[in-house]
Write an enzyme that holds these catalytic residues in place. Structure first.
Site, short mmCIF file in Angstrom:
data_model
loop_
_atom_site.label_atom_id
_atom_site.label_comp_id
_atom_site.label_asym_id
_atom_site.label_seq_id
_atom_site.Cartn_x
_atom_site.Cartn_y
_atom_site.Cartn_z
N LEU A 198 83.15 45.01 -60.47
CA LEU A 198 83.61 44.99 -61.87
C LEU A 198 83.97 43.57 -62.30
O LEU A 198 83.71 43.17 -63.44
CB LEU A 198 84.81 45.92 -62.04
CG LEU A 198 84.54 47.41 -61.89
CD1 LEU A 198 85.85 48.17 -61.71
CD2 LEU A 198 83.78 47.94 -63.09
N MET A 199 84.58 42.83 -61.40
CA MET A 199 85.03 41.47 -61.75
C MET A 199 83.86 40.50 -61.83
O MET A 199 83.83 39.61 -62.67
CB MET A 199 86.04 40.96 -60.70
CG MET A 199 87.38 41.66 -60.75
SD MET A 199 88.40 41.32 -59.30
CE MET A 199 88.95 39.65 -59.63
N LYS A 290 89.84 27.91 -74.69
CA LYS A 290 89.82 27.25 -73.37
C LYS A 290 88.71 26.21 -73.34
O LYS A 290 87.72 26.32 -74.08
CB LYS A 290 89.52 28.29 -72.27
CG LYS A 290 90.66 29.23 -71.95
CD LYS A 290 90.24 30.20 -70.85
CE LYS A 290 91.36 31.15 -70.48
NZ LYS A 290 92.52 30.51 -69.88
N ARG A 299 85.32 36.12 -67.12
CA ARG A 299 84.79 37.50 -67.11
C ARG A 299 85.59 38.35 -66.12
O ARG A 299 85.52 39.57 -66.16
CB ARG A 299 83.30 37.50 -66.74
CG ARG A 299 83.01 37.10 -65.31
CD ARG A 299 81.50 37.05 -65.04
NE ARG A 299 81.18 36.74 -63.67
CZ ARG A 299 81.15 35.51 -63.13
NH1 ARG A 299 81.42 34.47 -63.89
NH2 ARG A 299 80.83 35.33 -61.87
N ARG A 364 100.08 38.77 -71.30
CA ARG A 364 101.45 39.31 -71.42
C ARG A 364 101.60 40.15 -72.69
O ARG A 364 102.45 41.04 -72.74
CB ARG A 364 102.46 38.16 -71.35
CG ARG A 364 102.35 37.13 -72.42
CD ARG A 364 103.04 35.84 -72.06
NE ARG A 364 102.24 34.99 -71.18
CZ ARG A 364 102.62 33.81 -70.70
NH1 ARG A 364 103.79 33.31 -71.02
NH2 ARG A 364 101.84 33.12 -69.92
#
Ligand code: BES
Ligand code: ZN
Ligand code: ZN
Length: 515
Positions: A198-199, A290, A299, A364
């Site tokens: 998934l990562m 970024k 991703r 966060r």
């Protein structure tokens, strides 16, 4: 055929390796064997594992003879291939397990024996894979679970989108009766591989919707004990998750709030363990964009969601007697005409207002709402995982996940689990010192960045999250430092690591079995 017991294993499949019963296997396939070799204490030479010694005996000492004449004693993690030793196995990989005395190490905070087995078995399996061997039998090396983890983790390679793929390898336990340990190791390894998949997958392939659908599909075999809710935008709005929505609105991709219920405890009403994962499927930074170099790694900014969901899939596969609820706010963080702007003020579910001074501190924000919602289930403990701060990587690198917790009990459980898995944790501070730096906001109750900018960035992020926590047992795992693997963890190839899935599974197993 040699007088050796051949282990039978029920079918478990992954993308790159299949693990199955001897009766189902393709015996015409090119076969290889992985055998363990210890370093002799205090002298040059080798000492064979039980399985390797049995082979040696059956071959009238040929294996030890070959080891002796082929070079110096096999060091930890090194491999040596012998061809044509036996008709059943055209290739035999001898793998170095280090010293027989290896055990739990107080300085390294892990079980060196288990780590050595993972490292050696993965190296042996990979060598055989490079030789285009399609079926390997693996010496349990006295700890079949660690051997299976080494095989499954070592053989994983994300090449879904390449025309030329690595040889698919099937693996089977050899010369040991510990099938339960082997199967458990396979499930632990496959859990981590699911998180890696998934990562690693590109953000245009794993959108919030595709992520949620994939997890739903993985949990489908356990439907009796699992419920999956894929909450759409309207539900998120109804639940007044203003902080989460403020991030998701910058993207064209719709958000999903994924909610998983695993009921493994005979008492389905028993307070659940609550796992929360940051699910940013791509983090561009938003308006606080970024730098473009290395941005592709973002991703994997859904690593928290990936490891949490993969550990629930694994808990279900292991039938752990525990109730777990998994929550994953999933969205992209993109710059657009609708995106958060620095200085905007948003309202979280619990009514707290947040000044968004940096749109790149988005994790966060989405976790704030997920944590508020988590409390509605009256959990026994809340554990969240998030690739939250670059500062975490600066602090610990990839050695360990940083754990910020208000509970010594929870810390002890997480730490104990990590010693077993070798996927380590390290306790970090939750001082009021940091809280003051996020509660001093010009326009709102909180600021989403610390007032001294980057100093103690991982700690101010954790202090921010604590403002949304009222339970006695909460831990925040900052996994930004362990997100990728270059070559630090020898049994993982270069790429997204899927850490610390096995530690989360072992932690849940510890809670389940303690009652
Ligand atoms: N997803 C990043 C953190 C990250 C960085 C994860 C590197 C993995 C590897 C997070 O959303 C972020 O950008 N955090 C900022 C916070 C800062 C603006 C206070 C950071 O760490 O720079
Ligand atoms: Zn960010
Ligand atoms: Zn992020």
């Amino acid at each position: 055929m040699l007088p050796m017991r051949r282990a039978i294993l029920t079918a478990v499949r992954t993308k790159h390796c299949r693990f199955f019963s001897a009766s189902q296997s393709n015996w015409n396939a090119r076969k290889g064997l992985v055998l363990g070799v210890y370093e002799k204490e205090g002298e040059d030479g080798s000492h064979l594992t039980e399985a390797a010694a049995r082979w040696d005996k059956a071959l009238s000492g040929k294996l030890s003879e070959l080891l002796k004449i082929s070079g110096p004693a096999l060091k930890k993690g090194r491999t040596r291939i012998f061809y044509g030793v036996h008709q059943d196995f055209p290739c035999v990989a001898a793998v170095g397990l280090g010293k027989t005395t290896a055990s739990v190490c107080g300085a390294e905070n892990w079980d060196t024996c288990k780590e050595n087995i993972r490292e050696a078995v993965s190296a042996g399996c990979r060598q055989l894979q490079d030789l285009e061997v399609s079926h390997v039998e693996v010496d349990g090396c006295g700890d079949a679970q660690s051997a299976a983890e080494g095989a499954v983790l070592g053989l994983f390679q994300y090449d879904e989108l390449k025309s030329k793929k690595k040889t698919k390898v099937t693996a089977q336990l050899h010369g040991s009766t510990d099938l339960a340990g082997w199967e458990k190791g396979i499930l632990y390894g496959e859990g981590q591989n699911l998180a890696r998949l998934l990562m690693e997958a590109p953000a245009n392939h794993i959108t919030p919707t595709v992520f949620a659908d994939t997890i739903e599909e993985k949990l489908a075999p356990y439907a009796e004990r699992v419920t999956v809710h894929k909450r759409p935008q309207a539900w998120i709005e109804e639940h007044q998750m203003g902080a989460f929505l403020s991030v998701s609105k910058g993207s064209e991709e719709p958000p999903v709030f994924l909610e998983l219920h695993y009921n493994g405890c005979p008492d389905r009403t028993k307070a659940p363990l609550l796992l929360v994962g940051k699910g940013i499927t791509f983090d561009s930074g938003g308006i606080s964009l970024k730098p473009s170099s290395g941005m592709d790694a973002m991703r994997a900014d859904m690593g928290g969601a990936a490891t949490v969901c993969a550990s629930i899939v694994t808990a279900a596969a292991l039938k752990l007697p525990i109730n777990i609820i998994g929550l994953a706010p999933l969205c992209e963080n993109m710059p657009s005409g609708k995106a958060n702007k620095p200085g905007d003020v948003v309202r979280a579910q619990n009514g707290k207002t947040i000044q968004v001074d940096n749109t790149d501190a988005e994790g966060r924000l989405i976790l704030a709402d997920a944590l508020c919602y988590a409390h509605t289930f009256k959990p026994s403990a809340i554990v969240n995982a998030a690739t939250l701060t670059g500062a975490m990587d600066v602090a610990l690198g990839s050695a360990a996940t940083g754990v910020f917790t208000n509970s010594d009990w929870l810390w002890e459980k997480l730490y104990t689990a990590s010693v077993v898995t070798g996927d380590r944790v390290w306790r970090m501070p939750l001082f009021q010192h940091y809280t003051r730096q996020v509660t001093d906001s010009q326009l709102a109750d909180l600021n989403n960045i610390g007032k001294y900018s980057r100093s103690g960035g991982a700690c101010t992020a954790a202090a921010f999250l604590r403002e949304f926590v009222t339970v006695t047992h909460w831990a925040h795992l900052d996994i930004a430092g362990v997100m990728t693997n270059k070559d630090e963890i020898p049994y993982l190839r270069k790429g997204m690591s899927g850490r610390p899935t096995r530690t989360l599974v072992e932690f849940a197993a510890g809670l389940a079995h303690q009652g």
